[in-house]
Design a protein around this motif. Structure first.
Motif, PDB file in Angstrom:
ATOM      1  N   GLY A 613     -37.431  30.609  18.779  1.00 32.79           N
ATOM      2  CA  GLY A 613     -36.820  31.239  17.605  1.00 32.79           C
ATOM      3  C   GLY A 613     -37.085  30.452  16.322  1.00 32.79           C
ATOM      4  N   THR A 614     -36.557  30.988  15.231  1.00 36.28           N
ATOM      5  CA  THR A 614     -36.728  30.351  13.909  1.00 36.28           C
ATOM      6  C   THR A 614     -35.345  30.002  13.361  1.00 36.28           C
ATOM      7  N   SER A 615     -35.241  28.795  12.842  1.00 39.19           N
ATOM      8  CA  SER A 615     -33.967  28.337  12.252  1.00 39.19           C
ATOM      9  C   SER A 615     -34.204  27.851  10.824  1.00 39.19           C
ATOM     10  N   GLU A 616     -33.111  27.900  10.087  1.00 38.89           N
ATOM     11  CA  GLU A 616     -33.165  27.436   8.685  1.00 38.89           C
ATOM     12  C   GLU A 616     -32.366  26.144   8.575  1.00 38.89           C
ATOM     13  N   VAL A 617     -33.039  25.092   8.100  1.00 34.51           N
ATOM     14  CA  VAL A 617     -32.436  23.757   8.022  1.00 34.51           C
ATOM     15  C   VAL A 617     -32.103  23.460   6.554  1.00 34.51           C
ATOM     16  N   HIS A 618     -30.874  23.025   6.301  1.00 31.37           N
ATOM     17  CA  HIS A 618     -30.423  22.673   4.938  1.00 31.37           C
ATOM     18  C   HIS A 618     -29.855  21.264   4.976  1.00 31.37           C
ATOM     19  N   ILE A 619     -30.391  20.372   4.092  1.00 28.33           N
ATOM     20  CA  ILE A 619     -29.987  18.965   4.082  1.00 28.33           C
ATOM     21  C   ILE A 619     -29.394  18.644   2.719  1.00 28.33           C
ATOM     22  N   VAL A 620     -28.245  17.978   2.719  1.00 24.56           N
ATOM     23  CA  VAL A 620     -27.578  17.492   1.510  1.00 24.56           C
ATOM     24  C   VAL A 620     -27.310  16.018   1.705  1.00 24.56           C
ATOM     25  N   TYR A 621     -27.548  15.206   0.625  1.00 19.62           N
ATOM     26  CA  TYR A 621     -27.317  13.770   0.765  1.00 19.62           C
ATOM     27  C   TYR A 621     -26.577  13.254  -0.470  1.00 19.62           C
ATOM     28  N   SER A 622     -25.976  12.103  -0.258  1.00 17.59           N
ATOM     29  CA  SER A 622     -25.309  11.360  -1.328  1.00 17.59           C
ATOM     30  C   SER A 622     -25.772   9.928  -1.266  1.00 17.59           C
ATOM     31  N   ASP A 623     -26.189   9.373  -2.460  1.00 13.86           N
ATOM     32  CA  ASP A 623     -26.583   7.962  -2.518  1.00 13.86           C
ATOM     33  C   ASP A 623     -26.247   7.428  -3.893  1.00 13.86           C
ATOM     34  N   ALA A 624     -26.926   6.358  -4.289  1.00 16.96           N
ATOM     35  CA  ALA A 624     -26.623   5.745  -5.585  1.00 16.96           C
ATOM     36  C   ALA A 624     -26.920   6.686  -6.739  1.00 16.96           C
ATOM     37  N   THR A 657     -26.198  14.907   5.394  1.00 19.39           N
ATOM     38  CA  THR A 657     -25.523  15.989   6.093  1.00 19.39           C
ATOM     39  C   THR A 657     -26.533  17.081   6.381  1.00 19.39           C
ATOM     40  N   ILE A 658     -26.561  17.541   7.691  1.00 14.97           N
ATOM     41  CA  ILE A 658     -27.543  18.536   8.106  1.00 14.97           C
ATOM     42  C   ILE A 658     -26.802  19.782   8.562  1.00 14.97           C
ATOM     43  N   GLU A 659     -27.355  20.944   8.135  1.00 15.02           N
ATOM     44  CA  GLU A 659     -26.890  22.237   8.599  1.00 15.02           C
ATOM     45  C   GLU A 659     -28.078  23.009   9.158  1.00 15.02           C
ATOM     46  N   GLY A 662     -26.851  27.623   8.791  1.00 21.67           N
ATOM     47  CA  GLY A 662     -25.564  27.694   8.135  1.00 21.67           C
ATOM     48  C   GLY A 662     -24.451  27.027   8.904  1.00 21.67           C
ATOM     49  N   VAL A 663     -24.784  26.354  10.036  1.00 22.15           N
ATOM     50  CA  VAL A 663     -23.777  25.696  10.867  1.00 22.15           C
ATOM     51  C   VAL A 663     -23.946  24.191  10.735  1.00 22.15           C
ATOM     52  N   PHE A 664     -22.835  23.521  10.479  1.00 26.61           N
ATOM     53  CA  PHE A 664     -22.867  22.065  10.354  1.00 26.61           C
ATOM     54  C   PHE A 664     -23.306  21.452  11.673  1.00 26.61           C
ATOM     55  N   MET A 665     -24.335  20.566  11.561  1.00 24.67           N
ATOM     56  CA  MET A 665     -24.856  19.946  12.764  1.00 24.67           C
ATOM     57  C   MET A 665     -24.556  18.457  12.813  1.00 24.67           C
TER      58      MET A 665
END
Length: 738
Positions: A613-624, A657-659, A662-665
């Motif tokens: 199947g095909t999935s959609e990956v969304h990454i959000v990060y926090s740093d300096a 943070t990885i999703e 649309g689901v938090f992983m």
């Protein structure tokens, strides 16, 4: 005299008239800030002590008059050899000008003027002041129609020194009363006679008596009758003509007894019941008592009356005896000798009675003839031909001079020059003795225009617009002639930066349009966005727009987000703000990350949620660099490894943070110390839901490595834990709780 100050108080502005005895000037009373008229005695009278003494006394006497129809006397003074009288200034015309312009006047207007003159004379007579020179030249008509009588008391001051002055005698002889012409004392009735002449002239446009010389006119006042007013102008009511006939009687006793009586007659003469009243008739219209021709008595008559009435003479004492003796002795001889001397013949007796009177009368007639011939001869020598004064108003000064010279007249020097708004420079706007005949060679005064009064334009540089407008209005510039233009400049807003006419130029305040260019302040434009440009680009753009760097320097600050050398901020003008040329701008340029900052690569290994199947990956990060920075979204259909670049500084922590779909992983954190020491693995695995051979489907060990001996259980257990955590995370995500 123009520009001179008399008594330190009266500033002479211009000449407005003159006569045989004085010149009249318009002046400004500096002390009371008002216009006045100043009468200055001509220089030929300043050495006549008697004249000066009587002049002062009469001027002071006239100053005591206070009446609305009398020109008020304000002051009498002397400065060096200048003797002057200061009086009320009347803006208008004298009656002579009005008569010359539009005579004959309407009856109502003429009577109204005469009433006001008569009212003034009544007031003067009550104060024991006789005018003695009532004539149209001395009657002023103000712009409001008020009649003002001037020159009270001055005529009385004339001495023998003024008899030959053409201005005083010729100008007034047409208005002389008979007693004035004779040189006897002139009283109140003399002023009323002159007023009658003025009324006659207003209603007919003509003078009652004309002559070739002043003497001939004066003699006509004494001896001749004038043409009745209604013969010249039939429109004159009989009641008004009666006033003229009575006031101009040669016998003062037959005139009005007072100015008050004449005033009452004038006030009622236009009433309807009086307009057609009977013509006034006097008992003695021949007026034989006024200098009629008389026959002188015979000089010898008295002598004849003193002699005996008979021609016989007394007989000597011895005559009778001798006669008796002769009769007896020598008869006939003695009687003949005695009769020749004592008894004249019949022819000799009448000769004694008429010869002497005839001789006396003859000699008298000869003397009269010789005197008459001498007077005529002298008058013929002195009599100068009369010429018509040409009308030169409206001509240039040179043309006017030529016209007067061609007519045999002279121009009084210097001509009076005044500023006139309605007359061009060099044009004659007034003259003396217009529309009349004068002696050849007479002086004519000219009034020449200097054009509108010009002012020098002041400089309004660096003045406010309001101050400039007030200054122009003070110069007489109408506000409608003041134009305003606005331009951008470096000077303060509202300041005059240019003007037309330029400062120092001469201009006509009444007609010239004045343009004031006013500053709107510096020109404004939109501030460009310099952020993201390198330092050199930003400097060039500021210089092209005329903007300056504050202190010609930039501010350098470290930045995790902006590459080194790029503009991070601009102050105080944000992009799009209004800014003016030469404004100062502060630029903040990035110097890159701080020296102790490190860049750490964080690996995310993730598989699709389902095999194939095909999935959609969304990454959000926090740093300096900040919180919740969006790394991005990717689509995968097999296992992929994504690198997330993190920037860490001491005492900070980064979070990834990885999703998936649309689901938090997963959410993993790393500290600065862990990144420096290498204690953190730096990788996170997100498997799918099915495994094959100990690995998730389509998943191969990182870098193709197989699990080492002795590590299988641990590795499988680790993977089981990871998978279990993932399942738990998945369940949590499905429940909506990350």
């Amino acid at each position: 005299m123009i520009g001179q100050d008399l008594g330190g108080r009266y500033e002479i502005i211009s000449r407005i008239g003159g006569g045989g005895m004085a010149l009249v000037y318009k002046a400004h009373d500096i002390l009371l800030n008002r216009r006045v008229a100043v009468k200055v005695l001509r220089s030929q009278f300043v050495h006549d002590e008697e004249f000066i003494r009587r002049f002062r006394r009469e001027a002071q006497s006239a100053a005591s008059l206070s009446h609305p129809n009398v020109v008020s006397i304000y002051d009498v003074g002397q400065q060096d050899d200048i003797h002057y009288i200061v009086m009320e200034y009347i803006e208008g015309h004298n009656l002579n000008e009005i008569i010359q312009e539009r005579a004959p006047l309407q009856t109502e207007e003429a009577v109204r003027i005469a009433q006001q003159i008569c009212d003034a004379l009544e007031h003067a007579h009550q104060n024991q002041i006789i005018h003695r020179d009532i004539k149209p030249h001395n009657i002023l008509i103000g712009k409001n129609g008020r009649v003002k009588v001037t020159d009270f008391g001055i005529a009385r001051a004339v001495t023998s020194a003024t008899i030959t002055q053409a201005g005083s005698v010729v100008g007034s002889v047409h208005y002389f009363s008979p007693e004035h012409a004779k040189g006897v004392s002139a009283g109140e009735q003399s002023d009323l006679y002159s007023l009658g002449v003025v009324l006659y002239q207003m209603l007919t446009g003509e003078l009652p008596f004309h002559g070739e010389s002043p003497i001939s006119v004066a003699l006509k006042h004494l001896q001749e009758t004038f043409v009745e007013p209604r013969v010249v102008n039939p429109h004159i009511p009989q009641s008004v003509e009666n006033i003229i006939l009575r006031s101009m009687r040669k016998n003062p006793g037959e005139r009005y007894t007072s100015a008050g009586e004449m005033l009452r007659d004038l006030e009622t003469c236009l009433q309807p019941d009086r307009l057609n009243e009977p013509k006034l008739v006097f008992d003695n219209d021949a007026e034989a008592d006024m200098d009629e021709t008389r026959i002188m008595p015979a000089i010898g008559g008295a002598l004849r009356d003193s002699q005996p009435s008979s021609g016989a003479r007394p007989t000597p004492a011895g005559a009778g005896a001798a006669g008796a003796a002769g009769a007896t002795g020598t008869a006939g001889a003695a009687p003949v000798q005695d009769e020749e001397p004592d008894e004249p013949s019949a022819a000799a007796q009448p000769k004694k009675k008429w010869v002497r009177p005839v001789v006396t009368v003859s000699v008298t007639l000869v003397i009269i003839a010789l005197v008459f011939w001498g007077v005529r001869t002298v008058l013929a020598i002195l009599d100068v031909p009369e010429v018509e004064v040409p009308y030169v108003v409206g001509q240039t000064e040179d043309e006017a001079r030529k016209m007067l010279q061609d007519a045999g007249l002279r121009v009084e020097e210097p001509p009076v020059k005044e500023h006139r708004d309605d007359v061009e420079n060099g044009i004659v706007f007034d003259q003396s003795k217009s529309n009349m005949r004068v002696k050849e060679g007479a002086l004519i005064q000219l009034w020449v225009s200097l054009g509108p009064r010009m002012e020098e334009m002041p400089s309004f540089a660096e003045s406010s617009y309001g101050d400039a407008v007030e200054a122009l209005r003070a110069l007489g510039v109408p506000e409608a002639n003041i134009k305003k233009q606005e331009e951008h400049s470096d000077t303060d807003p509202g300041t005059v930066i240019n003007q037309s006419p330029a400062a120092g130029e001469q201009f006509d305040p009444k007609k010239t349009n004045v343009t004031l260019t006013v500053s709107k302040g510096p020109a404004t434009f939109k501030m460009p966005d310099l952020r993201g440009k390198n330092e050199e680009q930003a400097r060039s753009q500021l210089q092209a727009l005329g903007l300056r760097l504050t202190g010609d320097e930039v501010v350098y600050e470290p930045s995790f987000t902006v590459p080194k050398g790029e503009v991070m901020e601009q102050y105080p003008y944000a992009p799009g703000a209004e800014v003016t040329k030469n404004a100062e701008v502060t630029l903040t340029v990035s110097s890159g990350p701080p020296k102790d900052a490190i860049e750490y690569t964080y690996n995310v290994v993730i598989s699709p949620a389902e095999v194939g199947g095909t999935s959609e990956v969304h990454i959000v990060y926090s740093d300096a660099r900040g919180e919740n920075i969006d790394w991005g979204t990717k689509k995968i259909n097999n296992t992929k490894t994504f690198q997330v670049k993190l920037v860490l500084v001491p005492n900070t922590e980064a979070t990834v943070t990885i999703e998936r779909d649309g689901v938090f992983m997963d959410s993993s954190s790393i500290t600065y110390d862990e990144a420096v020491s290498g204690e953190h693995p730096g990788t996170v695995f997100i498997p799918g839901f099915e495994m094959s051979n100990g690995f998730f489907q389509d998943e191969t060990p990182p870098d193709g490595e197989q699990p080492e001996n002795g590590e299988t259980d641990d590795g499988e257990r680790g993977r089981d834990e990871d998978r279990g955590r993932g399942k738990r995370d998945n369940r949590d995500g499905e429940n909506g709780e990350p």
